[in-house]
Design an enzyme around this catalytic site. Structure first.
Site, PDB file in Angstrom:
ATOM      1  N   ASP A 101       0.872  -1.178   0.000  1.00 38.37           N
ATOM      2  CA  ASP A 101       0.000   0.000   0.000  1.00 38.37           C
ATOM      3  C   ASP A 101       0.909   1.229   0.000  1.00 38.37           C
ATOM      4  OD1 ASP A 101      -1.982   1.809   0.050  1.00 38.37           O
ATOM      5  OD2 ASP A 101      -2.848   1.207   1.974  1.00 38.37           O
ATOM      6  N   HIS A 209      -8.206   0.503   7.217  1.00 39.60           N
ATOM      7  CA  HIS A 209      -8.383   1.920   6.870  1.00 39.60           C
ATOM      8  C   HIS A 209      -9.641   2.468   7.529  1.00 39.60           C
ATOM      9  CE1 HIS A 209      -5.843   0.567   3.280  1.00 39.60           C
ATOM     10  NE2 HIS A 209      -5.063   1.131   4.186  1.00 39.60           N
ATOM     11  N   ASN A 333       4.302   4.327   4.495  1.00 42.35           N
ATOM     12  CA  ASN A 333       4.857   3.301   3.590  1.00 42.35           C
ATOM     13  C   ASN A 333       5.565   4.047   2.464  1.00 42.35           C
ATOM     14  OD1 ASN A 333       3.865   1.096   4.967  1.00 42.35           O
ATOM     15  ND2 ASN A 333       2.363   0.522   3.427  1.00 42.35           N
ATOM     16  N   SER A 388      -5.562   7.242  20.292  1.00 39.23           N
ATOM     17  CA  SER A 388      -4.578   7.511  19.248  1.00 39.23           C
ATOM     18  C   SER A 388      -3.763   8.708  19.740  1.00 39.23           C
ATOM     19  CB  SER A 388      -5.261   7.836  17.923  1.00 39.23           C
ATOM     20  OG  SER A 388      -5.947   6.707  17.440  1.00 39.23           O
ATOM     21  N   HIS A 407       4.206   4.067  13.756  1.00 36.76           N
ATOM     22  CA  HIS A 407       3.054   4.485  12.945  1.00 36.76           C
ATOM     23  C   HIS A 407       1.724   4.045  13.540  1.00 36.76           C
ATOM     24  CE1 HIS A 407       2.386   0.442  11.616  1.00 36.76           C
ATOM     25  NE2 HIS A 407       1.639   0.765  10.596  1.00 36.76           N
ATOM     26  N   GLY A 408       1.769   3.232  14.574  1.00 40.45           N
ATOM     27  CA  GLY A 408       0.507   2.759  15.139  1.00 40.45           C
ATOM     28  C   GLY A 408       0.791   1.955  16.387  1.00 40.45           C
ATOM     29  N   GLY A 410       0.444  -1.308  16.269  1.00 36.31           N
ATOM     30  CA  GLY A 410       1.091  -2.507  15.732  1.00 36.31           C
ATOM     31  C   GLY A 410       0.268  -3.745  16.049  1.00 36.31           C
ATOM     32  N   LYS A 483     -15.149   2.237   9.449  1.00 35.27           N
ATOM     33  CA  LYS A 483     -14.150   1.282   8.954  1.00 35.27           C
ATOM     34  C   LYS A 483     -14.479   0.877   7.531  1.00 35.27           C
ATOM     35  CE  LYS A 483     -11.483  -0.706  11.559  1.00 35.27           C
ATOM     36  NZ  LYS A 483     -10.080  -0.323  11.849  1.00 35.27           N
TER      37      LYS A 483
HETATM   38  P1  5GP Z   1      -1.394  -0.171   9.116  1.00 30.19           P
HETATM   39  O1  5GP Z   1      -1.140   0.984   8.247  1.00 30.19           O
HETATM   40  O2  5GP Z   1      -0.121  -0.853   9.517  1.00 30.19           O
HETATM   41  O3  5GP Z   1      -2.391  -1.131   8.572  1.00 30.19           O
HETATM   42  O4  5GP Z   1      -2.091   0.390  10.411  1.00 30.19           O
HETATM   43  C1  5GP Z   1      -1.558   1.412  11.153  1.00 30.19           C
HETATM   44  C2  5GP Z   1      -2.092   1.421  12.555  1.00 30.19           C
HETATM   45  O5  5GP Z   1      -3.426   1.899  12.578  1.00 30.19           O
HETATM   46  C3  5GP Z   1      -2.198   0.080  13.249  1.00 30.19           C
HETATM   47  O6  5GP Z   1      -0.967  -0.333  13.774  1.00 30.19           O
HETATM   48  C4  5GP Z   1      -3.230   0.344  14.332  1.00 30.19           C
HETATM   49  O7  5GP Z   1      -2.595   0.696  15.543  1.00 30.19           O
HETATM   50  C5  5GP Z   1      -4.002   1.544  13.820  1.00 30.19           C
HETATM   51  N1  5GP Z   1      -5.441   1.285  13.616  1.00 30.19           N
HETATM   52  C6  5GP Z   1      -6.023   0.237  12.976  1.00 30.19           C
HETATM   53  N2  5GP Z   1      -7.369   0.380  12.983  1.00 30.19           N
HETATM   54  C7  5GP Z   1      -7.642   1.542  13.632  1.00 30.19           C
HETATM   55  C8  5GP Z   1      -8.856   2.271  13.949  1.00 30.19           C
HETATM   56  O8  5GP Z   1      -9.965   1.869  13.627  1.00 30.19           O
HETATM   57  N3  5GP Z   1      -8.726   3.449  14.617  1.00 30.19           N
HETATM   58  C9  5GP Z   1      -7.503   3.945  14.978  1.00 30.19           C
HETATM   59  N4  5GP Z   1      -7.468   5.111  15.633  1.00 30.19           N
HETATM   60  N5  5GP Z   1      -6.362   3.292  14.705  1.00 30.19           N
HETATM   61  C10 5GP Z   1      -6.414   2.115  14.035  1.00 30.19           C
HETATM   62 MN    MN Z   2      -2.856   0.916   4.011  1.00 22.37          MN
HETATM   63 MN    MN Z   3      -1.394   2.322   6.828  1.00 20.50          MN
END
Ligand code: 5GP
Ligand code: MN
Ligand code: MN
Length: 484
Positions: A101, A209, A333, A388, A407-408, A410, A483
């Site tokens: 992505d 996402h 990314n 967050s 970035h999150g 994880g 979502k």
């Molecule tokens: P990635 O880009 O690796 O798929 O996701 C990035 C980060 O987004 C994940 O590590 C997770 O902590 C966060 N994340 C996933 N779903 C949600 C969501 O619904 N709400 C929020 N605030 N963060 C999320």
């Molecule tokens: Mn993505």
């Molecule tokens: Mn992402």
């Protein structure tokens, strides 16, 4: 496997080079999270450590292969990783180092609303967002682009979206690279990739996402918060998506292309997933220009989505679009040319950030003037049920991690495992009891993305802040989450 791990300090561990490793592997973790990672080593699926060591074997890698506290296994490179390469030492570019992505990232919109302005209107807002913002697997947006137009998306990114009437000129100032990478070349992106995207610009996608309405529930750094325009009780919106089908197709197209290059240039890779080409070879250059085009598509996509968010707020609450401003947008990314100081020497490096965020410290010319004195906003998603964060980059991060942070939260459990463990209805109900409204296009994304499937965001953020790589600015709590 017995592994020699050296503790550098409370929040940083190093695996010294062994075997074919050219540099050490470094992990920003504490004892507890390191132990958890090591325990998972037995399962193929979770072997992020091995992946990090593999990255450390690639030609031209500088200093170390590094993993942030949100590290987990990905395709070839671990997610939550950063690796910089020097073209002068045969440095390479790799599909796995960018991710499929391409330019997936987060935009944060700050509003003039407070929590009270939303009271009693949450459901209506959630329904309107669900209606206005196209999401879900294979969904299409209102934009149907011609071949010529998709080329402009790939060349001009968010700028082109603004030109088409999506969002405002002043959004661009607050997007990394101002939402447009000039090295993009649509002619090296396949027709298949473009065709898959023609109806997908302005769609959220699926699974991980999201568009999330959040409230600022904690301020840690008054000066940075003021610069970022953040106050306690304020409503902000986080939007997370990437380059959709197009980015994925570019990755798919270029894997066999780089596999050939790997053989042609006699590069030894410890894992087939790490196929790559020297940055300065024609193949490396071509893939780079394709990635830049994919990145522009993600910039355009988020720009259109920001417009749709504004539309939803207008439709549901009559909030004018001027009351919703872009705080910042940063991707996780990416592969980029950057100048960094390594052992007192300024070097031009190709930095791969795979599931990690650029986190530049104060003073960097790349930052918008308004934030330059305090540093770059770092946008960290937690989960739909937890906090967050908005963090800020530091000088120390510039020196240690090429200005890179987490970035999150994880992922802690695989999608398959999460699906089995967290029935969607139960998760929605649990979140509802906490006052969080979730709308999703597919049940699977609720289960796979259940808060329990992720690491503890508080802990992960604490590790990175205690290590000095980033600093806390504000904590955000979810109110409505849409979502894919
Ligand atoms: P990635 O880009 O690796 O798929 O996701 C990035 C980060 O987004 C994940 O590590 C997770 O902590 C966060 N994340 C996933 N779903 C949600 C969501 O619904 N709400 C929020 N605030 N963060 C999320
Ligand atoms: Mn993505
Ligand atoms: Mn992402």
């Amino acid at each position: 496997r017995a592994l020699h791990v050296r503790k550098i300090h409370e929040y940083l561990f190093e695996i010294p080079p062994h075997g074919k490793m050219r540099v050490p592997a470094r992990l920003y973790l504490d004892e507890r999270s390191l132990r958890e990672l090591m325990e998972n080593q037995s399962s193929e699926e979770w072997n992020a450590l091995k992946q990090l060591e593999n990255v450390a074997c690639l030609p031209g890698i500088v200093k170390a292969a590094m993993a942030m506290a949100d590290v987990h296994p990905g395709y070839g490179f671990p997610i939550g990783g950063v690796a910089a390469f020097d073209p002068k030492d045969g440095g390479v570019i790799s599909v796995a180092g960018v991710g499929f992505d391409i330019n997936c990232g987060v935009r944060c919109l700050r509003t003039h609303l407070t929590r009270r302005d939303l009271t009693g209107k949450e459901e209506k807002l959630a329904d309107t967002m669900f209606e206005v913002i196209p999401a879900g697997l294979g969904s299409t947006g209102e934009l149907k682009l011609s071949t010529k137009e998709i080329d402009r998306v790939l060349r001009e990114g968010a700028r082109y979206a603004v030109r088409l009437g999506y969002g405002r000129e002043d959004d661009l100032e607050y997007i990394e690279e101002h939402g447009c990478l000039s090295d993009a070349d649509p002619s090296v992106v396949s027709h298949t990739a473009k065709q898959r995207q023609m109806a997908q610009v302005g769609t959220l996608g699926s699974g991980n996402h999201y568009v999330e309405v959040q409230v600022v529930d904690q301020i840690y750094n008054a000066r940075a918060a003021e610069a970022f325009g953040l106050e306690l009780g304020q409503i902000v919106i986080m939007l997370h998506t990437g380059s959709r089908a197009l980015g994925h197709q570019i990755g798919t197209d270029y894997l066999p292309f780089l596999e050939k290059a790997t053989r042609k240039y006699g590069i030894e890779v410890p894992d087939r997933e790490l196929v790559c080409a020297p940055i300065e070879s024609p193949e490396g250059q071509q893939y780079f220009r394709a990635v830049m085009a994919g990145a522009n598509c993600a910039f355009a996509n988020r720009q259109v989505l920001a417009h749709l968010v504004r539309q939803a707020f207008w439709k549901a609450l009559r909030v004018p679009d001027t009351a919703i401003e872009t705080l910042y947008e940063v991707a996780h990314n990416t592969v980029k040319w950057e100048v960094h100081e390594v052992n007192g020497e300024r070097r031009r490096l190709l930095v791969h950030r795979k599931g990690s965020t650029r986190a530049f410290g104060p003073g960097r010319p790349e930052l918008p003037e308004r934030y330059r004195a305090v540093g770059q906003p770092v946008l960290v998603g937690g989960t739909m049920g937890t906090a967050s964060y908005i963090l800020v980059g530091t000088e120390q991060g510039m020196r240690e991690t090429f200005g890179t942070a987490l970035h999150g939260a994880g992922r802690a459990k695989s999608r398959r495992q999460a699906k089995r463990q967290y029935p969607a209805e139960r998760i929605i109900e649990e979140l509802r009891k906490q006052g969080i409204i979730v709308r999703a296009h597919g049940k699977a994304s609720i289960s796979e993305e259940a808060p329990g499937a992720y690491k503890d965001v508080e802990h992960v953020v604490e590790v990175m802040c205690n290590a000095g790589i980033v600093a806390r600015v504000a904590r955000l709590r979810p109110i409505v989450c849409l979502k894919g």
